[in-house]
Scaffold this motif. Structure first.
Motif, mmCIF file in Angstrom:
data_model
loop_
_atom_site.group_PDB
_atom_site.id
_atom_site.type_symbol
_atom_site.label_atom_id
_atom_site.label_comp_id
_atom_site.label_asym_id
_atom_site.label_seq_id
_atom_site.Cartn_x
_atom_site.Cartn_y
_atom_site.Cartn_z
ATOM 1 N N ASP A 2 0.832 -1.197 0.000
ATOM 2 C CA ASP A 2 0.000 0.000 0.000
ATOM 3 C C ASP A 2 0.869 1.250 0.000
ATOM 4 O O ASP A 2 2.033 1.220 0.410
ATOM 5 N N VAL A 3 0.260 2.333 -0.474
ATOM 6 C CA VAL A 3 0.938 3.625 -0.527
ATOM 7 C C VAL A 3 0.685 4.338 0.795
ATOM 8 O O VAL A 3 -0.436 4.307 1.316
ATOM 9 N N ASP A 4 1.698 4.982 1.349
ATOM 10 C CA ASP A 4 1.472 5.759 2.570
ATOM 11 C C ASP A 4 0.528 6.921 2.251
ATOM 12 O O ASP A 4 0.708 7.592 1.222
ATOM 13 N N PRO A 5 -0.454 7.189 3.133
ATOM 14 C CA PRO A 5 -1.412 8.270 2.863
ATOM 15 C C PRO A 5 -0.723 9.605 2.584
ATOM 16 O O PRO A 5 -1.239 10.436 1.823
ATOM 17 N N MET A 6 0.450 9.807 3.188
ATOM 18 C CA MET A 6 1.224 11.022 2.941
ATOM 19 C C MET A 6 1.561 11.196 1.452
ATOM 20 O O MET A 6 1.636 12.300 0.930
ATOM 21 N N PHE A 7 1.734 10.071 0.762
ATOM 22 C CA PHE A 7 2.125 10.102 -0.651
ATOM 23 C C PHE A 7 0.941 9.924 -1.600
ATOM 24 O O PHE A 7 1.091 10.115 -2.801
ATOM 25 N N GLY A 8 -0.210 9.512 -1.066
ATOM 26 C CA GLY A 8 -1.384 9.326 -1.921
ATOM 27 C C GLY A 8 -2.016 7.970 -1.703
ATOM 28 O O GLY A 8 -1.952 7.411 -0.607
ATOM 29 N N LYS A 9 -2.608 7.457 -2.765
ATOM 30 C CA LYS A 9 -3.304 6.176 -2.697
ATOM 31 C C LYS A 9 -2.716 5.243 -3.746
ATOM 32 O O LYS A 9 -2.017 5.684 -4.651
ATOM 33 N N LEU A 10 -3.094 3.984 -3.622
ATOM 34 C CA LEU A 10 -2.601 3.014 -4.598
ATOM 35 C C LEU A 10 -2.993 3.437 -6.021
ATOM 36 O O LEU A 10 -2.215 3.313 -6.969
ATOM 37 N N GLY A 11 -4.209 3.973 -6.144
ATOM 38 C CA GLY A 11 -4.678 4.445 -7.449
ATOM 39 C C GLY A 11 -3.779 5.546 -8.010
ATOM 40 O O GLY A 11 -3.609 5.655 -9.233
ATOM 41 N N ASP A 12 -3.212 6.362 -7.124
ATOM 42 C CA ASP A 12 -2.305 7.416 -7.594
ATOM 43 C C ASP A 12 -1.048 6.804 -8.205
ATOM 44 O O ASP A 12 -0.488 7.327 -9.164
ATOM 45 N N PHE A 13 -0.614 5.679 -7.606
ATOM 46 C CA PHE A 13 0.558 5.021 -8.188
ATOM 47 C C PHE A 13 0.215 4.445 -9.563
ATOM 48 O O PHE A 13 1.007 4.553 -10.509
ATOM 49 N N GLU A 14 -0.988 3.864 -9.660
ATOM 50 C CA GLU A 14 -1.363 3.283 -10.964
ATOM 51 C C GLU A 14 -1.436 4.371 -12.040
ATOM 52 O O GLU A 14 -1.018 4.158 -13.177
ATOM 53 N N THR A 15 -1.932 5.530 -11.639
ATOM 54 C CA THR A 15 -1.976 6.653 -12.583
ATOM 55 C C THR A 15 -0.567 7.064 -13.004
ATOM 56 O O THR A 15 -0.286 7.291 -14.194
ATOM 57 N N LEU A 16 0.312 7.137 -12.013
ATOM 58 C CA LEU A 16 1.704 7.517 -12.281
ATOM 59 C C LEU A 16 2.334 6.539 -13.280
ATOM 60 O O LEU A 16 2.971 6.934 -14.269
#
Ligand code: BGC
Ligand code: MG
Length: 543
Positions: free
Chosen positions: A70-84
């Motif tokens: 999982d992504v730390d909330p400080m950095f965003g969400k898992l979906g934000d990583f998928e977008t990246l």
């Protein structure tokens, strides 16, 4: 056809806390990185290595993982990583993520369970040992960040081992269930589509199960992370807690997993004194990792052609024909321009010359965010220091925050276009003068010369995969070599000094032909078998 995009690639390291903040909390995040991907793509690099963004209590700024998936909330969400990831791929950039498999955070559910008592299902997942009869730790191992590698746990009545902070308990990789679980975490990201892994602290994966003491060192390691005074960690030979032979077996398992997918890669971080030999071991043959970088060029107080040539030659001389990677900077060490350029005379021209040299060596090149701007290391006042290692050794050493300050995007004082809030580390005023916005406008800025070099490099395949032959320049400030590949020979000359100079060329190199890298005021000329180089000059051309 094997997809070996990583061979000779230029890989740009992003430290997520400090790249771009999208929500004004003063800390960089994944949407911020996504917003700046076009900038990274504009550099012409092949891939991005993202330092950890996983769920973490951030005691070691993400190198203490509490949930690998999982992504730390400080950095965003898992979906934000998928977008990246999707946007990066659309821009032609590969994404390498940082896997910290040697240890977890003490907040990881595995450790929470393991530390509960001596007979739970994960009792053997970490390195536990009884105290000696007098209550002291099981042996003399010392942690990298200071203090013993052992911390007592009351519930188990035992000590657990940690190579780094006491909040980073060491996983017991001798346990097959642990290795299995870690490979499963890795698989999660491969299935999502990441292009590879940077494997953290591979030399710390295993330990000697006899728990024998490390012997003392006769002479403490002279320079360790640019700490040039002895600390307990450098006073012993780490023969029992680091670089244990079992490591290679686990690297093979990681490789086998990567090979189940197309075009994925693994790069090991190899610390320690025998970094070159170990790195070569870790990448030898085709069933270990694809490549590895070591710390041999992330040291020293001045640019030394000898140091660089020795490292490259030493790697080449190792058995196994593996592929090296090189870096001059990263998130753990003083930025190269301050380290090699001197406190006061760090010259942006030297930044260009070093970047071009790094990206011309035989190997893959790792460029750390801000290196393309010619940033120097920041001096951090004590009350702003974040790195626990720095707090421990202050004022003798400020730790690693000096290279971790946020990217200066604009001239805006204090915030530099990085955040709308208060940055987690101060941004030095001097960095505003080197900001991206200003450098974009100057065709001869470090940024634009770096771009030009990468663009030129793409037209010269020998620079990517060719062999390398060094020859002597007039002194240790001149790095001189020829890359040979296919039917191309490329002459590469770099003057790391602030004085103009002349380099006598070996026979065949004396008559350049074909395209040259146009470095403006830094460009050397060749006439009658001799190159004339300006201060910090560069000469790269087919011969
Ligand atoms: C990382 C460091 C980290 C350490 C412990 C490393 O080598 O690069 O930033 O503190 O591993 O995980
Ligand atoms: Mg943020």
């Amino acid at each position: 056809m094997k997809n070996e995009w990583w061979r000779g690639a230029v890989i740009y390291q992003v430290y997520p806390r400090s790249f771009m903040d999208s929500n004004g909390d003063g800390i960089g995040d994944l949407p911020g990185i996504t917003e700046k991907l076009p900038y990274i793509a504009s550099l012409g690099v092949d891939a991005v290595w993202l330092s950890p963004f996983f769920k973490s209590p951030m005691k070691d700024f993400g190198y203490d993982v509490a949930d690998y998936r999982d992504v730390d909330p400080m950095f965003g969400k898992l979906g934000d990583f998928e977008t990246l990831l999707k946007k990066a791929h659309a821009l032609g950039l590969k994404i390498i993520i940082d896997l910290v498999l040697s240890h977890t955070s003490d907040q990881h559910p595995w450790f929470q369970e393991s530390s509960r008592n001596r007979d739970n299902a994960k009792a053997g997942w970490y390195v536990w040992a009884d105290p000696r009869p007098d209550g002291t730790p099981p042996n003399n191992w010392m942690s990298v960040f200071g203090g013993p590698s052992w911390t007592y746990n009351v519930r188990r009545g035992q000590y657990y081992m940690h190579n780094f902070l006491d909040s980073q308990p060491d996983l017991n990789l001798h346990n097959p269930a642990v290795r299995e679980a870690l490979l499963d975490e890795a698989k999660f990201w491969l299935d999502m589509g990441v292009d590879g892994f940077r494997l953290d602290a591979t030399t710390q994966y295993f330990y000697d199960r006899t728990l024998a003491d490390n012997p003392p060192r006769e002479h403490p390691e002279p320079m360790f992370f640019n700490i040039d005074f002895p600390v307990p960690f450098t006073m012993q030979e780490h023969i029992n807690d680091i670089s244990i032979p079992e490591t290679v077996g686990f690297l093979r398992d990681i490789r086998a997993l990567l090979d189940r997918y197309d075009g994925r890669m693994g790069v090991a971080e190899v610390g320690g004194e025998n970094g070159i030999q170990l790195a070569a071991q870790f990448v030898s043959g085709s069933d270990r990792l694809h490549t590895a970088y070591n710390f041999s060029l992330i040291t020293g107080r001045e640019p030394s052609a000898g140091l660089i040539a020795d490292a490259v030659e030493t790697f080449k001389a190792q058995p196994g024909k593996g592929w090296p990677s090189w870096a001059f900077s990263n998130h753990d060490v003083v930025r190269v321009l301050s380290r090699w350029g001197g406190e006061s005379n760090a010259d942006p021209r030297l930044a260009v010359t070093l970047l071009a040299a790094l990206c011309s060596l035989r190997g893959s090149a790792f460029v750390y965010q801000g290196e393309e701007l010619g940033l120097t290391d920041a001096v951090i006042p004590y009350d702003r220091i974040q790195d626990p290692w720095g707090k421990y050794l202050y004022p003798e050493w400020q730790g690693r925050d000096g290279c971790r300050t946020p990217m200066p995007w604009t001239e805006e004082p204090g915030r530099a276009g990085f955040t709308a809030g208060d940055p987690w580390l101060p941004i030095p005023a001097a960095h505003n003068a080197h900001c991206v916005a200003l450098q974009e406008k100057d065709p001869h800025s470090v940024l634009n010369l770096f771009r030009a070099f990468i663009a030129w490099r793409k037209t010269v395949p020998a620079l990517k995969t060719g062999e390398i032959e060094f020859f002597d320049g007039p002194d240790d400030r001149h790095l001189c070599f020829i890359r040979r590949g296919g039917n191309q020979d490329v002459l590469c000359l770099f003057n790391f000094s602030g004085n103009a100079s002349r380099v006598k060329l070996p026979g065949e190199a004396g008559s350049p032909k074909g395209t040259a890298f146009e470095s403006g005021a830094l460009m050397g000329i060749v006439k009658d078998g001799t190159a004339t180089l300006p201060a910090f000059g560069i000469f790269c051309q087919l011969v």
